[in-house]
Design an enzyme around this catalytic site. Sequence first.
Site, PDB file in Angstrom:
ATOM      1  N   HIS A  15       0.843  -1.198   0.000  1.00  0.00           N
ATOM      2  CA  HIS A  15       0.000   0.000   0.000  1.00  0.00           C
ATOM      3  C   HIS A  15       0.875   1.244   0.000  1.00  0.00           C
ATOM      4  CE1 HIS A  15       0.537   1.468   4.200  1.00  0.00           C
ATOM      5  NE2 HIS A  15       0.860   0.200   4.419  1.00  0.00           N
ATOM      6  N   CYS A  16       0.280   2.353  -0.443  1.00  0.00           N
ATOM      7  CA  CYS A  16       0.932   3.654  -0.349  1.00  0.00           C
ATOM      8  C   CYS A  16       0.099   4.506   0.601  1.00  0.00           C
ATOM      9  CB  CYS A  16       1.061   4.290  -1.725  1.00  0.00           C
ATOM     10  SG  CYS A  16      -0.519   4.564  -2.540  1.00  0.00           S
ATOM     11  N   ALA A  17       0.151   5.802   0.473  1.00  0.00           N
ATOM     12  CA  ALA A  17      -0.547   6.676   1.425  1.00  0.00           C
ATOM     13  C   ALA A  17      -2.061   6.571   1.318  1.00  0.00           C
ATOM     14  CB  ALA A  17      -0.117   8.124   1.213  1.00  0.00           C
TER      15      ALA A  17
END
Length: 465
Positions: A26-28
Amino acid sequence: MSDNKKIAEELIEAVGGTDNIQSVTHCATRLRFIIQDEDKVEKEKVEDIDKVKGAFFNSGQYQVIFGTGLVNRIYEEVAKFDLKTASKDEQKQEAAEQNGNRLQRAIRTFGDVFVPIIPVLVATGLFMGLRGLFVQEKILAFFGLTPEDIPADLLLYTEILTDTAFIFLPALVAWSTFKVFGGTPIIGIVLGLMLVSPSLPNAWGVAEGADPIMFFGFIPVVGYQGAVLPAFIAGIIGAKLEKSIRKRVPEALDLILTPFLTLLVMSILALFAIGPVFHTVENYILDIVLALLELPFGLAGLILGFLNQIIVITGVHHIFNLLEIQLLENLGENPFNAIVTSAIAAQGGAALAVGLKTKNKKLKALAMPSSVSAFLGITEPAIFGVNLRYGKPFLMALIGGAAGGFVASITNLAGTGMSITVIPGTLLYLNEQIFLYLLVNIIGIAVAFGLTWMFGYSDEKQLKE
């Protein structure tokens, strides 16, 4: 059940289940999946899941938008489903590999099959280097010993150390291929062991002149000790066949019929079709190599130095044993060994360049010992784990092998024996040829290393390709 856990379950089901997810990170704001089969993703169903703000495919990833904060909680729930997790850099690399052209993907798959096998091949290379201390007269003479002074049991033990991995290499290859292509690994092991059954003539024995078994009077069948490609091809077909059979047999009979039918069909194909084809190829290669050795002006070394490791990939290089025996019997020396040692050293040089240049710790940990193994005469770890997997380093190593082979050929370098190369091979050139032998190996290593360093590999390009 918490809302986040329910969302995670619905999301995994909508993207095709855990079997369709290669990795997740995942990212932000987004969950990022690497998907096995894009057609299994129910895109509308994903977007209808509570709190999902959108989803799309981009750069080989299926990205599901949740927003800041929430994405971390959903990721924690998704990760509980025993999925492979990955860093963003690792997943970017994985996505890049999936998006490569068909040849690039095929080469990387070939590499994936061999990565689990590499540690034992590296160890075998080290054992072979050590065994040279027990069998070479000039080394033993430094200690006031002769080969007769070495106990037979100790020599037998060293043979176990050096021969086992290569005798059963088809079993290792078939096991790993079945695993990579979704088959049952234990079926792959048994299929591979059938290729090296003691009931069949040993591959090295046939290479030295023994006769194969002629089934039905015209199909030559031999053991395939040390072979790569026959086991790899049989593994791919076998894994796909097993999955096809499993879909069609009743569940109550799956345990009995699936392995039975898979092994029955694949043993017939491997022994009576795939194997004999490669046995025929071996004979053609022998004739071609003998003709090439007659070429003047260093052309023999140039061509054979370039082609040698390509032939090693096919697994039919056992036939070179017969060639080297013939050369030693007829000429009293072995110019073929002098040519191919540079080809082997060059594979180590290319792998060394990758290992020193990359900042990827896993690749560095693989490339460095693989280069050492090549310098001890075993190139499979360097070829399948590093050079061929990334393409260009393998080509640069072929050029390095051609350069060293050319020098070996024009200087008439020739060994006094066979079967050992690079560092252990120095024992075959102690008759005033040692400095020329070292030069040939250094040329092969230096050319391959330099070309790979400049043009053959970079972490940045690898992520983009």
